[in-house]
Write a protein that holds these residues in place. Structure first.
Motif, PDB file in Angstrom:
ATOM      1  N   ALA A  82      90.691  -2.121 109.784  1.00  0.00           N
ATOM      2  CA  ALA A  82      91.709  -1.855 108.777  1.00  0.00           C
ATOM      3  C   ALA A  82      92.540  -0.655 109.206  1.00  0.00           C
ATOM      4  CB  ALA A  82      91.046  -1.573 107.432  1.00  0.00           C
ATOM      5  N   SER A  83      93.717  -0.557 108.616  1.00  0.00           N
ATOM      6  CA  SER A  83      94.566   0.623 108.800  1.00  0.00           C
ATOM      7  C   SER A  83      94.420   1.484 107.548  1.00  0.00           C
ATOM      8  CB  SER A  83      96.015   0.167 108.967  1.00  0.00           C
ATOM      9  OG  SER A  83      96.883   1.249 108.747  1.00  0.00           O
ATOM     10  N   VAL A  84      94.143   2.767 107.744  1.00  0.00           N
ATOM     11  CA  VAL A  84      93.898   3.659 106.606  1.00  0.00           C
ATOM     12  C   VAL A  84      94.990   4.724 106.545  1.00  0.00           C
ATOM     13  CG1 VAL A  84      92.362   5.474 105.742  1.00  0.00           C
ATOM     14  CG2 VAL A  84      91.398   3.316 106.601  1.00  0.00           C
ATOM     15  N   THR A  85      95.585   4.879 105.377  1.00  0.00           N
ATOM     16  CA  THR A  85      96.603   5.926 105.203  1.00  0.00           C
ATOM     17  C   THR A  85      95.990   7.160 104.554  1.00  0.00           C
ATOM     18  OG1 THR A  85      98.352   4.284 104.976  1.00  0.00           O
ATOM     19  CG2 THR A  85      98.819   6.496 104.146  1.00  0.00           C
ATOM     20  N   PHE A  86      96.104   8.291 105.241  1.00  0.00           N
ATOM     21  CA  PHE A  86      95.770   9.579 104.643  1.00  0.00           C
ATOM     22  C   PHE A  86      97.043  10.069 103.958  1.00  0.00           C
ATOM     23  CE2 PHE A  86      92.059  11.205 107.531  1.00  0.00           C
ATOM     24  CZ  PHE A  86      91.234  10.237 106.972  1.00  0.00           C
ATOM     25  N   SER A  87      96.978  10.189 102.652  1.00  0.00           N
ATOM     26  CA  SER A  87      98.173  10.570 101.910  1.00  0.00           C
ATOM     27  C   SER A  87      98.422  12.070 102.011  1.00  0.00           C
ATOM     28  CB  SER A  87      98.001  10.179 100.440  1.00  0.00           C
ATOM     29  OG  SER A  87      99.000  10.788  99.669  1.00  0.00           O
ATOM     30  N   ALA A  98      91.875  15.418 112.660  1.00  0.00           N
ATOM     31  CA  ALA A  98      91.670  15.100 114.081  1.00  0.00           C
ATOM     32  C   ALA A  98      90.206  14.702 114.303  1.00  0.00           C
ATOM     33  CB  ALA A  98      92.046  16.286 114.958  1.00  0.00           C
ATOM     34  N   ASP A  99      89.278  15.445 113.696  1.00  0.00           N
ATOM     35  CA  ASP A  99      87.855  15.088 113.833  1.00  0.00           C
ATOM     36  C   ASP A  99      87.593  13.685 113.287  1.00  0.00           C
ATOM     37  OD1 ASP A  99      87.429  17.579 114.889  1.00  0.00           O
ATOM     38  OD2 ASP A  99      86.579  18.455 113.051  1.00  0.00           O
ATOM     39  N   LEU A 100      88.186  13.392 112.133  1.00  0.00           N
ATOM     40  CA  LEU A 100      87.965  12.070 111.516  1.00  0.00           C
ATOM     41  C   LEU A 100      88.571  10.964 112.370  1.00  0.00           C
ATOM     42  CD1 LEU A 100      88.625  12.959 107.765  1.00  0.00           C
ATOM     43  CD2 LEU A 100      86.413  12.496 108.859  1.00  0.00           C
ATOM     44  N   ALA A 101      89.736  11.232 112.940  1.00  0.00           N
ATOM     45  CA  ALA A 101      90.375  10.221 113.798  1.00  0.00           C
ATOM     46  C   ALA A 101      89.519   9.984 115.042  1.00  0.00           C
ATOM     47  CB  ALA A 101      91.784  10.655 114.178  1.00  0.00           C
ATOM     48  N   ASP A 102      88.900  11.046 115.559  1.00  0.00           N
ATOM     49  CA  ASP A 102      87.986  10.869 116.693  1.00  0.00           C
ATOM     50  C   ASP A 102      86.781  10.029 116.293  1.00  0.00           C
ATOM     51  OD1 ASP A 102      89.233  12.112 118.791  1.00  0.00           O
ATOM     52  OD2 ASP A 102      88.416  14.095 118.332  1.00  0.00           O
ATOM     53  N   GLN A 103      86.251  10.360 115.133  1.00  0.00           N
ATOM     54  CA  GLN A 103      85.023   9.701 114.701  1.00  0.00           C
ATOM     55  C   GLN A 103      85.248   8.247 114.281  1.00  0.00           C
ATOM     56  OE1 GLN A 103      83.042  12.092 111.747  1.00  0.00           O
ATOM     57  NE2 GLN A 103      81.267  10.689 111.625  1.00  0.00           N
ATOM     58  N   TYR A 104      86.381   7.999 113.605  1.00  0.00           N
ATOM     59  CA  TYR A 104      86.553   6.680 112.986  1.00  0.00           C
ATOM     60  C   TYR A 104      87.725   5.858 113.511  1.00  0.00           C
ATOM     61  CZ  TYR A 104      83.320   8.546 109.495  1.00  0.00           C
ATOM     62  OH  TYR A 104      82.241   9.073 108.866  1.00  0.00           O
ATOM     63  N   VAL A 150      90.210   1.547 112.139  1.00  0.00           N
ATOM     64  CA  VAL A 150      89.014   1.900 111.373  1.00  0.00           C
ATOM     65  C   VAL A 150      88.191   0.638 111.082  1.00  0.00           C
ATOM     66  CG1 VAL A 150      88.162   2.920 109.224  1.00  0.00           C
ATOM     67  CG2 VAL A 150      90.242   3.837 110.324  1.00  0.00           C
ATOM     68  N   HIS A 151      86.925   0.660 111.495  1.00  0.00           N
ATOM     69  CA  HIS A 151      86.058  -0.468 111.156  1.00  0.00           C
ATOM     70  C   HIS A 151      85.796  -0.428 109.656  1.00  0.00           C
ATOM     71  CE1 HIS A 151      82.748  -3.291 111.017  1.00  0.00           C
ATOM     72  NE2 HIS A 151      83.072  -3.660 112.248  1.00  0.00           N
ATOM     73  N   GLN A 152      85.842  -1.582 109.031  1.00  0.00           N
ATOM     74  CA  GLN A 152      85.743  -1.601 107.566  1.00  0.00           C
ATOM     75  C   GLN A 152      84.406  -1.085 107.051  1.00  0.00           C
ATOM     76  OE1 GLN A 152      87.476  -4.892 105.387  1.00  0.00           O
ATOM     77  NE2 GLN A 152      88.387  -5.652 107.286  1.00  0.00           N
ATOM     78  N   LEU A 179      84.710   7.377 105.338  1.00  0.00           N
ATOM     79  CA  LEU A 179      86.008   7.973 105.638  1.00  0.00           C
ATOM     80  C   LEU A 179      86.693   8.431 104.350  1.00  0.00           C
ATOM     81  CD1 LEU A 179      88.024   8.625 107.862  1.00  0.00           C
ATOM     82  CD2 LEU A 179      88.951   6.330 107.657  1.00  0.00           C
ATOM     83  N   TRP A 180      86.546   7.617 103.312  1.00  0.00           N
ATOM     84  CA  TRP A 180      87.130   7.984 102.005  1.00  0.00           C
ATOM     85  C   TRP A 180      86.527   9.282 101.488  1.00  0.00           C
ATOM     86  CZ3 TRP A 180      84.489   7.668  97.102  1.00  0.00           C
ATOM     87  CH2 TRP A 180      85.313   8.029  96.015  1.00  0.00           C
ATOM     88  N   LYS A 181      85.186   9.394 101.592  1.00  0.00           N
ATOM     89  CA  LYS A 181      84.518  10.624 101.121  1.00  0.00           C
ATOM     90  C   LYS A 181      85.073  11.843 101.876  1.00  0.00           C
ATOM     91  CE  LYS A 181      81.120  10.893  98.760  1.00  0.00           C
ATOM     92  NZ  LYS A 181      81.090  11.189  97.309  1.00  0.00           N
ATOM     93  N   ALA A 182      85.222  11.677 103.167  1.00  0.00           N
ATOM     94  CA  ALA A 182      85.729  12.791 103.982  1.00  0.00           C
ATOM     95  C   ALA A 182      87.176  13.126 103.616  1.00  0.00           C
ATOM     96  CB  ALA A 182      85.621  12.443 105.461  1.00  0.00           C
ATOM     97  N   ALA A 183      87.962  12.080 103.358  1.00  0.00           N
ATOM     98  CA  ALA A 183      89.371  12.297 102.987  1.00  0.00           C
ATOM     99  C   ALA A 183      89.470  12.979 101.624  1.00  0.00           C
ATOM    100  CB  ALA A 183      90.126  10.969 102.983  1.00  0.00           C
TER     101      ALA A 183
END
Lengths: 183, 573
Positions: free
Chosen positions: B340-345, B365-371, B389-391, B397-401
């Motif tokens: 999926a494509s995830v938008t960080f608002s 940047a860390d999240l983009a590396d990880q996910y 991003v794997h679904q 990823l949401w929790k981190a965002a």
């Protein structure tokens, strides 16, 4: 009147220093401003054995046999529509009425690529040393600089971007795709 | 496998290094007084430097929006070390700093060059950064990945010697998808990569779009230019513009005015005359080997076959309503079914639209590396998009965002506003943008309500330059100066070409006299209430505007209008 606002003419009366990339040379051509060309009854007033640079319309008003082997262009002269005969032309000067008027760059490429003109193309008017590298790329070979311009700085500026994605100068020689040229 | 991001080789690196050296020299000559402000101006502009309210604004190019995490970390570090710990992402997928002292700009450019970045041609009257679809390469509706072409166009336009002093700025956008997520018709040149009936790739070319004082959408000039010939075709367009665009009046010097004044047919004829002469020049043909070389210079991402745990994903969505909303709005489908494509608002109520702090950038940047395999994209809507991003990772990823305040589940909703930096930073602006977006956030702080309103595009520009794309929104807000005060004009019914607005790309219409800053949130509320009371079931705002016209909105926003006008008419009579 709008033309006058659009194209300053003060530069036509200024002294210049002629730079070729290697160094300064003396100017063997006599520049005739628009005002001088208009004020004369006919450009034939001039001694045509001398090397004279008339503005394009004055040059065109001469009979072909009397035309000197050079002329100068304003940035709004539309040469793509004129189909000029440049067989006997040695030099064409292109005016930059303002340093940010970029039409001269296109005019130079049209001369080189559409007309196949191989003579001297000289930049005149508001010529700045930081523009030399681009001017050189599109085919200019002489630059009429301000008399105070530092030739050391001009040389440095001219060679400041040796790598070009599309090197038009080099392509001019071979006319082949030359996407990633290194000087 | 799909392409991720273009990697410089020694040649590309030399170009940005040489450019930094050149600029250092120019800056030093300027600081020593050898280069006047007038002569330095075009040089600094073409290196991204505007002189602004507080310090020069430095605009960094992010080619067609693509960033790797190393680059994002460097951008974050620069914000920390040279600026005030934040930066602003723009609608043209670039990044802006606002507080870097002029003397330090060459040092910043040098730092950027170490991560294959620069500020070349991010300003000035030249060909600007090429923009594209934030979902390029992964969108299910894409016919051709436009990015290798975008990179070839980037290289072609970078330091183009003929086009460094055009009459005015020149913007090119490119998409390869069915939906236009890059607003291509609002650009000087819009390009759509297409395949013809026999499968050959080429470009449909649109010309003469632009916002500003005179919003005009681009017109089709050529339905199919074979990709091998696109550089010659573009050179023909830009050359005609360079020679014939107006240079006597800054407000009439964009290509849109030239195309409009002579008409698309006459303009097209001029372009064809030039093209006829240059199209067969070998130097302007892109060889297949060059396209292959550029394509192969992109890093690649590979996708896992691990199946999506749909049961678990559904359980999480049912358990956590905010997560479910986030998935619905901020997560978009991908070519690969597991991804999926995830938008960080970047539209959190406490931050200016498009702004990110150093801390946010570093953690993203860390999240983009990880996910998301180490890459991300700046979107035209001023958000950051993780495209790989794997679904199964969506919940984590949401929790981190959430923790980073970049999880606002509002993508496409009213508060997903586009806004320029406005009068707080920009010396061109007539009025502030950020405080208006804050006030709208406060007025519309109920997520349930926003969700119920559905898809609404609200854009804010601090002045007629329209950096906030107000013309292209359902609701546009434009800052105007009235006796030194900030006032705002409202437009309705604009469209950007995406599926979320009117299918005909057009500028919104002004509804009437402007408002004070304090009145704007109430006016927006009145417009929204008018929409709610008039809308048919399932009808989006743009559809209601389209169906009932502007009158009901005007009547609601200006209730005294008729009474006020009558005496004037008598007086005039």
């Amino acid at each position: 009147m709008a033309k006058i606002i659009e194209f300053p003419t003060e530069w036509q009366n200024q002294e210049t220093k002629l730079f070729t990339g290697d160094g300064v040379i003396s100017d063997t051509w006599h520049f005739v401003s628009e005002a001088d060309a208009v004020n004369l009854d006919t450009p034939n007033y001039y001694d045509l054995t001398r090397q004279i640079l008339f503005p394009l319309d004055a040059w065109l008003s001469l009979s072909p046999v009397n035309r000197p082997s050079g002329f100068w262009l304003r940035s709004n002269d539309d040469i793509s529509k004129l189909e000029l005969d440049l067989t006997h032309t040695q030099i064409i000067a292109i005016a930059f009425p303002r340093a940010v008027d970029g039409r001269g760059y296109s005019i130079a490429r049209i001369l080189r690529e559409e007309y196949g003109f191989t003579g001297i193309i000289r930049a005149i008017g508001e010529v700045r040393i930081d523009q030399l590298t681009n001017m050189n790329q599109v085919g200019f070979t002489e630059f009429a600089l301000h008399p105070d311009a530092s030739i050391e700085s001009a040389k440095q500026a001219l060679n400041s971007l040796p790598n070009r994605y599309l090197d038009y100068q080099d392509a001019k020689k071979g006319n082949q795709f030359n996407y990633r040229h290194t000087a | 496998m799909t392409a991720a991001i273009y990697q410089y080789d020694a040649f590309d690196q030399a170009i940005v290094d040489q450019r930094v050296t050149q600029f250092k020299n120019q800056l030093s000559r300027h600081l020593k007084g050898e280069l006047s402000e007038e002569d330095f101006r075009p040089l600094r502009l073409q290196n991204g430097l505007y002189i602004q309210r507080h310090a020069p604004m430095l605009r960094i190019a992010i080619p067609y929006g693509l960033l790797n995490t190393k680059q994002l970390r460097t951008l974050a570090d620069i914000a920390q070390q040279y600026d005030r710990g934040y930066a602003h992402f723009t609608t043209r997928q670039n990044l802006q700093y606002n507080w870097i002292p002029l003397e330090q700009t060459a040092e910043v450019l040098e730092k950027l060059a170490t991560v294959q970045m620069h500020a070349i041609q991010t300003s000035g009257n030249c060909i600007r950064n090429i923009t594209s679809d934030a979902l390029a390469g992964i969108a299910p509706d894409e016919a051709v990945d436009p990015r290798p072409f975008a990179e070839i166009l980037r290289q072609w336009s970078t330091l183009h010697p003929e086009f460094a002093y055009l009459p005015r700025k020149f913007k090119i956008a490119i998409t390869g998808a069915t939906e236009d997520r890059a607003s291509i018709l609002w650009h000087d040149i819009g390009l759509r990569v297409v395949k013809n009936e026999i499968g050959e790739i080429g470009f449909t070319v649109f010309v003469g779009g632009g916002m500003g004082r005179t919003p005009i959408t681009a017109k089709k000039i050529n339905a199919f230019v074979p990709w091998q010939q696109i550089l010659g075709y573009l050179e023909s367009i830009v050359r005609v513009y360079n020679l014939h665009g107006r240079r006597d009046n800054m407000y009439k010097s964009r290509i849109k005015i030239l195309v409009k004044s002579i008409g698309i047919e006459a303009f097209s004829e001029q372009v064809n005359q030039t093209w006829k002469k240059i199209k067969d020049q070998p130097r302007l043909q892109i060889p297949a080997a060059e396209l292959e070389r550029v394509s192969a210079s992109f890093t690649t991402v590979s996708y896992s076959d691990m199946a999506v745990d749909t049961a678990e994903l559904n359980r999480l969505k049912q358990t956590y309503l905010p997560f479910a909303r986030w998935v619905k709005l901020n997560v978009l489908p991908h070519k690969h079914e597991n991804y999926a494509s995830v938008t960080f608002s970047l539209k959190h109520p406490t931050q200016a639209p498009g702004d990110a702090t150093t801390e946010q950038m570093l953690k993203i940047a860390d999240l983009a590396d990880q996910y998301s395999q180490g890459t991300l994209v700046v979107s035209h809507k001023q958000n950051l998009v993780l495209n790989h991003v794997h679904q199964n990772n969506l919940y984590e990823l949401w929790k981190a965002a959430e923790a980073l305040q970049v999880s606002s589940p509002t993508v496409g909703l009213l508060t997903d506003m586009i806004a320029c930096p406005g009068g707080d930073f920009c010396s061109l602006a007539n009025a502030k943008s950020i405080s208006v977006s804050e006030a709208i956030h406060q007025k519309f702080d109920d997520l349930d309500y926003l969700y119920e309103l559905g898809n609404i595009r609200l854009n804010i520009s601090g002045c007629m330059n329209s950096c906030g794309h107000h013309h292209a929104a359902d609701i546009g807000i434009l800052g105007v100066d009235k006796d030194g005060q900030d006032w705002y004009q409202i437009t309705l019914g604009g469209s950007d070409g995406s599926n979320k607005g009117h299918p005909t790309v057009k500028a919104g219409k002004v509804i009437g006299p402007s408002f004070s800053e304090a009145a704007v949130p109430d006016v927006i509320e009145t417009i929204i209430n008018t929409y709610i009371s008039n809308r048919a079931p399932e009808e989006a705002l743009w559809q209601t505007i389209d169906r009932i016209g502007l009158e009901p909105f005007k009547a609601a926003v200006y209730p005294d209008r008729i009474e006020k006008r009558q005496p004037q008419e008598v007086n005039n009579g």
